[in-house]
Motif scaffolding. Structure first.
Motif, PDB file in Angstrom:
ATOM      1  N   GLY A   1       4.254  -6.856 -21.706  1.00  0.00           N
ATOM      2  CA  GLY A   1       4.806  -8.051 -21.092  1.00  0.00           C
ATOM      3  C   GLY A   1       4.552  -8.180 -19.610  1.00  0.00           C
ATOM      4  N   VAL A   2       3.928  -7.153 -19.012  1.00  0.00           N
ATOM      5  CA  VAL A   2       3.613  -7.230 -17.586  1.00  0.00           C
ATOM      6  C   VAL A   2       2.560  -8.313 -17.372  1.00  0.00           C
ATOM      7  CG1 VAL A   2       2.574  -6.019 -15.628  1.00  0.00           C
ATOM      8  CG2 VAL A   2       4.202  -4.827 -17.114  1.00  0.00           C
ATOM      9  N   GLN A   3       2.875  -9.287 -16.567  1.00  0.00           N
ATOM     10  CA  GLN A   3       1.960 -10.382 -16.278  1.00  0.00           C
ATOM     11  C   GLN A   3       1.104 -10.010 -15.069  1.00  0.00           C
ATOM     12  OE1 GLN A   3       1.780 -13.257 -18.249  1.00  0.00           O
ATOM     13  NE2 GLN A   3       3.164 -12.039 -19.526  1.00  0.00           N
ATOM     14  N   GLY A   4      -0.207  -9.947 -15.291  1.00  0.00           N
ATOM     15  CA  GLY A   4      -1.074  -9.557 -14.194  1.00  0.00           C
ATOM     16  C   GLY A   4      -1.043  -8.052 -14.009  1.00  0.00           C
ATOM     17  N   SER A   5      -0.539  -7.591 -12.887  1.00  0.00           N
ATOM     18  CA  SER A   5      -0.540  -6.165 -12.565  1.00  0.00           C
ATOM     19  C   SER A   5       0.873  -5.667 -12.340  1.00  0.00           C
ATOM     20  CB  SER A   5      -1.378  -5.909 -11.306  1.00  0.00           C
ATOM     21  OG  SER A   5      -2.704  -6.373 -11.498  1.00  0.00           O
ATOM     22  N   GLY A   6       1.119  -4.431 -12.710  1.00  0.00           N
ATOM     23  CA  GLY A   6       2.446  -3.875 -12.491  1.00  0.00           C
ATOM     24  C   GLY A   6       2.637  -2.564 -13.224  1.00  0.00           C
ATOM     25  N   TRP A   7       3.874  -2.186 -13.353  1.00  0.00           N
ATOM     26  CA  TRP A   7       4.252  -0.900 -13.934  1.00  0.00           C
ATOM     27  C   TRP A   7       5.461  -1.065 -14.846  1.00  0.00           C
ATOM     28  CZ3 TRP A   7       2.221   4.008 -12.200  1.00  0.00           C
ATOM     29  CH2 TRP A   7       1.296   3.902 -11.158  1.00  0.00           C
ATOM     30  N   ALA A   8       5.575  -0.154 -15.812  1.00  0.00           N
ATOM     31  CA  ALA A   8       6.820   0.008 -16.556  1.00  0.00           C
ATOM     32  C   ALA A   8       7.346   1.403 -16.248  1.00  0.00           C
ATOM     33  CB  ALA A   8       6.603  -0.157 -18.048  1.00  0.00           C
TER      34      ALA A   8
ATOM     35  N   ALA B   1       6.524  -5.492 -10.552  1.00  0.00           N
ATOM     36  CA  ALA B   1       5.269  -6.193 -10.310  1.00  0.00           C
ATOM     37  C   ALA B   1       4.424  -5.479  -9.266  1.00  0.00           C
ATOM     38  CB  ALA B   1       5.551  -7.624  -9.842  1.00  0.00           C
ATOM     39  N   ASN B   2       3.115  -5.628  -9.407  1.00  0.00           N
ATOM     40  CA  ASN B   2       2.153  -5.138  -8.412  1.00  0.00           C
ATOM     41  C   ASN B   2       2.388  -3.656  -8.109  1.00  0.00           C
ATOM     42  OD1 ASN B   2       0.885  -7.723  -8.196  1.00  0.00           O
ATOM     43  ND2 ASN B   2       2.669  -8.399  -7.030  1.00  0.00           N
ATOM     44  N   GLN B   3       2.679  -3.321  -6.842  1.00  0.00           N
ATOM     45  CA  GLN B   3       2.962  -1.937  -6.479  1.00  0.00           C
ATOM     46  C   GLN B   3       4.390  -1.767  -5.961  1.00  0.00           C
ATOM     47  OE1 GLN B   3       1.263   0.423  -7.401  1.00  0.00           O
ATOM     48  NE2 GLN B   3      -0.822  -0.320  -7.663  1.00  0.00           N
ATOM     49  N   ASP B   4       5.282  -2.637  -6.398  1.00  0.00           N
ATOM     50  CA  ASP B   4       6.673  -2.485  -5.981  1.00  0.00           C
ATOM     51  C   ASP B   4       7.206  -1.143  -6.468  1.00  0.00           C
ATOM     52  OD1 ASP B   4       6.470  -5.016  -4.967  1.00  0.00           O
ATOM     53  OD2 ASP B   4       7.719  -5.979  -6.488  1.00  0.00           O
ATOM     54  N   PRO B   5       7.771  -0.344  -5.587  1.00  0.00           N
ATOM     55  CA  PRO B   5       8.295   0.958  -5.996  1.00  0.00           C
ATOM     56  C   PRO B   5       9.705   0.838  -6.565  1.00  0.00           C
ATOM     57  CG  PRO B   5       8.537   0.709  -3.640  1.00  0.00           C
ATOM     58  CD  PRO B   5       7.833  -0.539  -4.133  1.00  0.00           C
ATOM     59  N   VAL B   6      10.112   1.847  -7.295  1.00  0.00           N
ATOM     60  CA  VAL B   6      11.482   1.920  -7.804  1.00  0.00           C
ATOM     61  C   VAL B   6      12.386   2.300  -6.641  1.00  0.00           C
ATOM     62  CG1 VAL B   6      13.041   3.045  -9.431  1.00  0.00           C
ATOM     63  CG2 VAL B   6      10.651   2.607 -10.077  1.00  0.00           C
ATOM     64  N   MET B   7      13.370   1.449  -6.356  1.00  0.00           N
ATOM     65  CA  MET B   7      14.229   1.665  -5.199  1.00  0.00           C
ATOM     66  C   MET B   7      15.666   1.278  -5.535  1.00  0.00           C
ATOM     67  SD  MET B   7      11.734   0.180  -2.157  1.00  0.00           S
ATOM     68  CE  MET B   7      12.894   0.662  -0.871  1.00  0.00           C
ATOM     69  N   GLY B   8      16.530   1.310  -4.526  1.00  0.00           N
ATOM     70  CA  GLY B   8      17.915   0.885  -4.698  1.00  0.00           C
ATOM     71  C   GLY B   8      18.692   1.850  -5.562  1.00  0.00           C
TER      72      GLY B   8
ATOM     73  N   HIS C   1       0.822  -1.214   0.000  1.00  0.00           N
ATOM     74  CA  HIS C   1       0.000   0.000   0.000  1.00  0.00           C
ATOM     75  C   HIS C   1       0.858   1.268   0.000  1.00  0.00           C
ATOM     76  CE1 HIS C   1      -3.823  -2.066   0.272  1.00  0.00           C
ATOM     77  NE2 HIS C   1      -3.279  -2.876   1.152  1.00  0.00           N
ATOM     78  N   GLY C   2       2.002   1.214   0.664  1.00  0.00           N
ATOM     79  CA  GLY C   2       2.916   2.349   0.588  1.00  0.00           C
ATOM     80  C   GLY C   2       3.462   2.519  -0.817  1.00  0.00           C
ATOM     81  N   GLY C   3       3.797   1.393  -1.461  1.00  0.00           N
ATOM     82  CA  GLY C   3       4.252   1.456  -2.846  1.00  0.00           C
ATOM     83  C   GLY C   3       3.168   1.971  -3.768  1.00  0.00           C
ATOM     84  N   GLY C   4       1.916   1.550  -3.525  1.00  0.00           N
ATOM     85  CA  GLY C   4       0.803   2.044  -4.330  1.00  0.00           C
ATOM     86  C   GLY C   4       0.651   3.552  -4.216  1.00  0.00           C
TER      87      GLY C   4
END
Length: 231
Positions: free
Chosen positions: A153-160, A177-184, A100-103
């Motif tokens: 190519g995103v399978q299901g839900s996600g972002w480019a 994938a999903n709501q994973d945020p851009v990090m690192g 939810h934070g990633g969203g």
């Protein structure tokens, strides 16, 4: 909700917070702040025909609001768990907080990545970011093709996302994938939402049409500013 909802400030409003909650666990303390739904700098219908006003209203006022509400709820539960030194409960909440934070983070950035035609929407990238895109992909049209292929190519839900690699300094297209945020080592520059709630009401199963139409309202000025700040 009114279709004339406007943002009250700039990028900071997208990530604005309210009362912080301090929690302690195993001798460590940390603070999590409640988040709020950012206002938009344009009307819900301002991105038509690329994105319908109804989709924008549901996407912002319902879906994004759910991420905000859920993140704040789970933050309170985490504070209660850590206050009791309930390590198991605190760990169990982490995936929910991340989702939810990633969203919230992803959508806050996404709204800034959009703008109506005539107010920056659809204009090609300029300056140093345009040069970086040329160096990596050979031009804006080539980047769009790579992004559209990644989105398809995103399978299901996600972002480019178009990101900047802080190690190499270059730009790259990455999917999350999903709501994973851009990090690192990567910094988000421009993201396109591939979740069905971002397009299905208007495009149904023709998501490739959405991936092409969205470029008409992409706000490269926001991406250029992020690129400059990530150097």
């Amino acid at each position: 909700m009114s279709t004339t909802l406007l943002r009250s400030s700039t990028a900071r409003a997208a990530l604005r917070t309210s009362t912080p909650t301090t929690a302690r666990l195993a001798g460590l303390s940390f603070t999590r702040s409640k988040v709020t739904l950012p206002d938009l700098p344009y009307d819900y219908a301002a991105l038509e025909p690329a994105i319908s006003g109804r989709i924008m209203e549901l996407h912002h006022a319902k879906h994004h609001q759910t991420y905000v509400t859920s993140y704040n709820t789970f933050t309170e539960q985490l504070a209660a768990a850590t206050a009791k030194s309930d390590v198991a409960a605190a760990l169990a909440l982490q995936p929910l907080l991340n989702f939810h934070g990633g969203g919230h983070l992803n959508h806050s950035l996404f709204w800034e990545n959009l703008a109506p035609a005539g107010r920056g929407g659809g204009e090609p990238p300029k300056g140093a970011l345009a040069a970086a895109i040329d160096d990596t992909y050979g031009g804006y049209d080539a980047l769009r093709a790579v992004m559209e292929k990644a989105l398809a190519g995103v399978q299901g839900s996600g972002w480019a996302w178009l990101v900047r690699d802080t190690v190499t300094g270059g730009v790259a297209v990455r999917t999350y994938a999903n709501q994973d945020p851009v990090m690192g080592q990567f910094r988000p520059l421009l993201g396109i939402d591939a979740w069905e709630h971002a397009y299905y009401l208007q495009y149904q199963n023709r998501k490739a049409e959405y991936f092409k139409a969205v470029w008409d309202v992409v706000n490269w000025a926001a991406a250029e500013k992020r690129y400059e700040q990530s150097g």
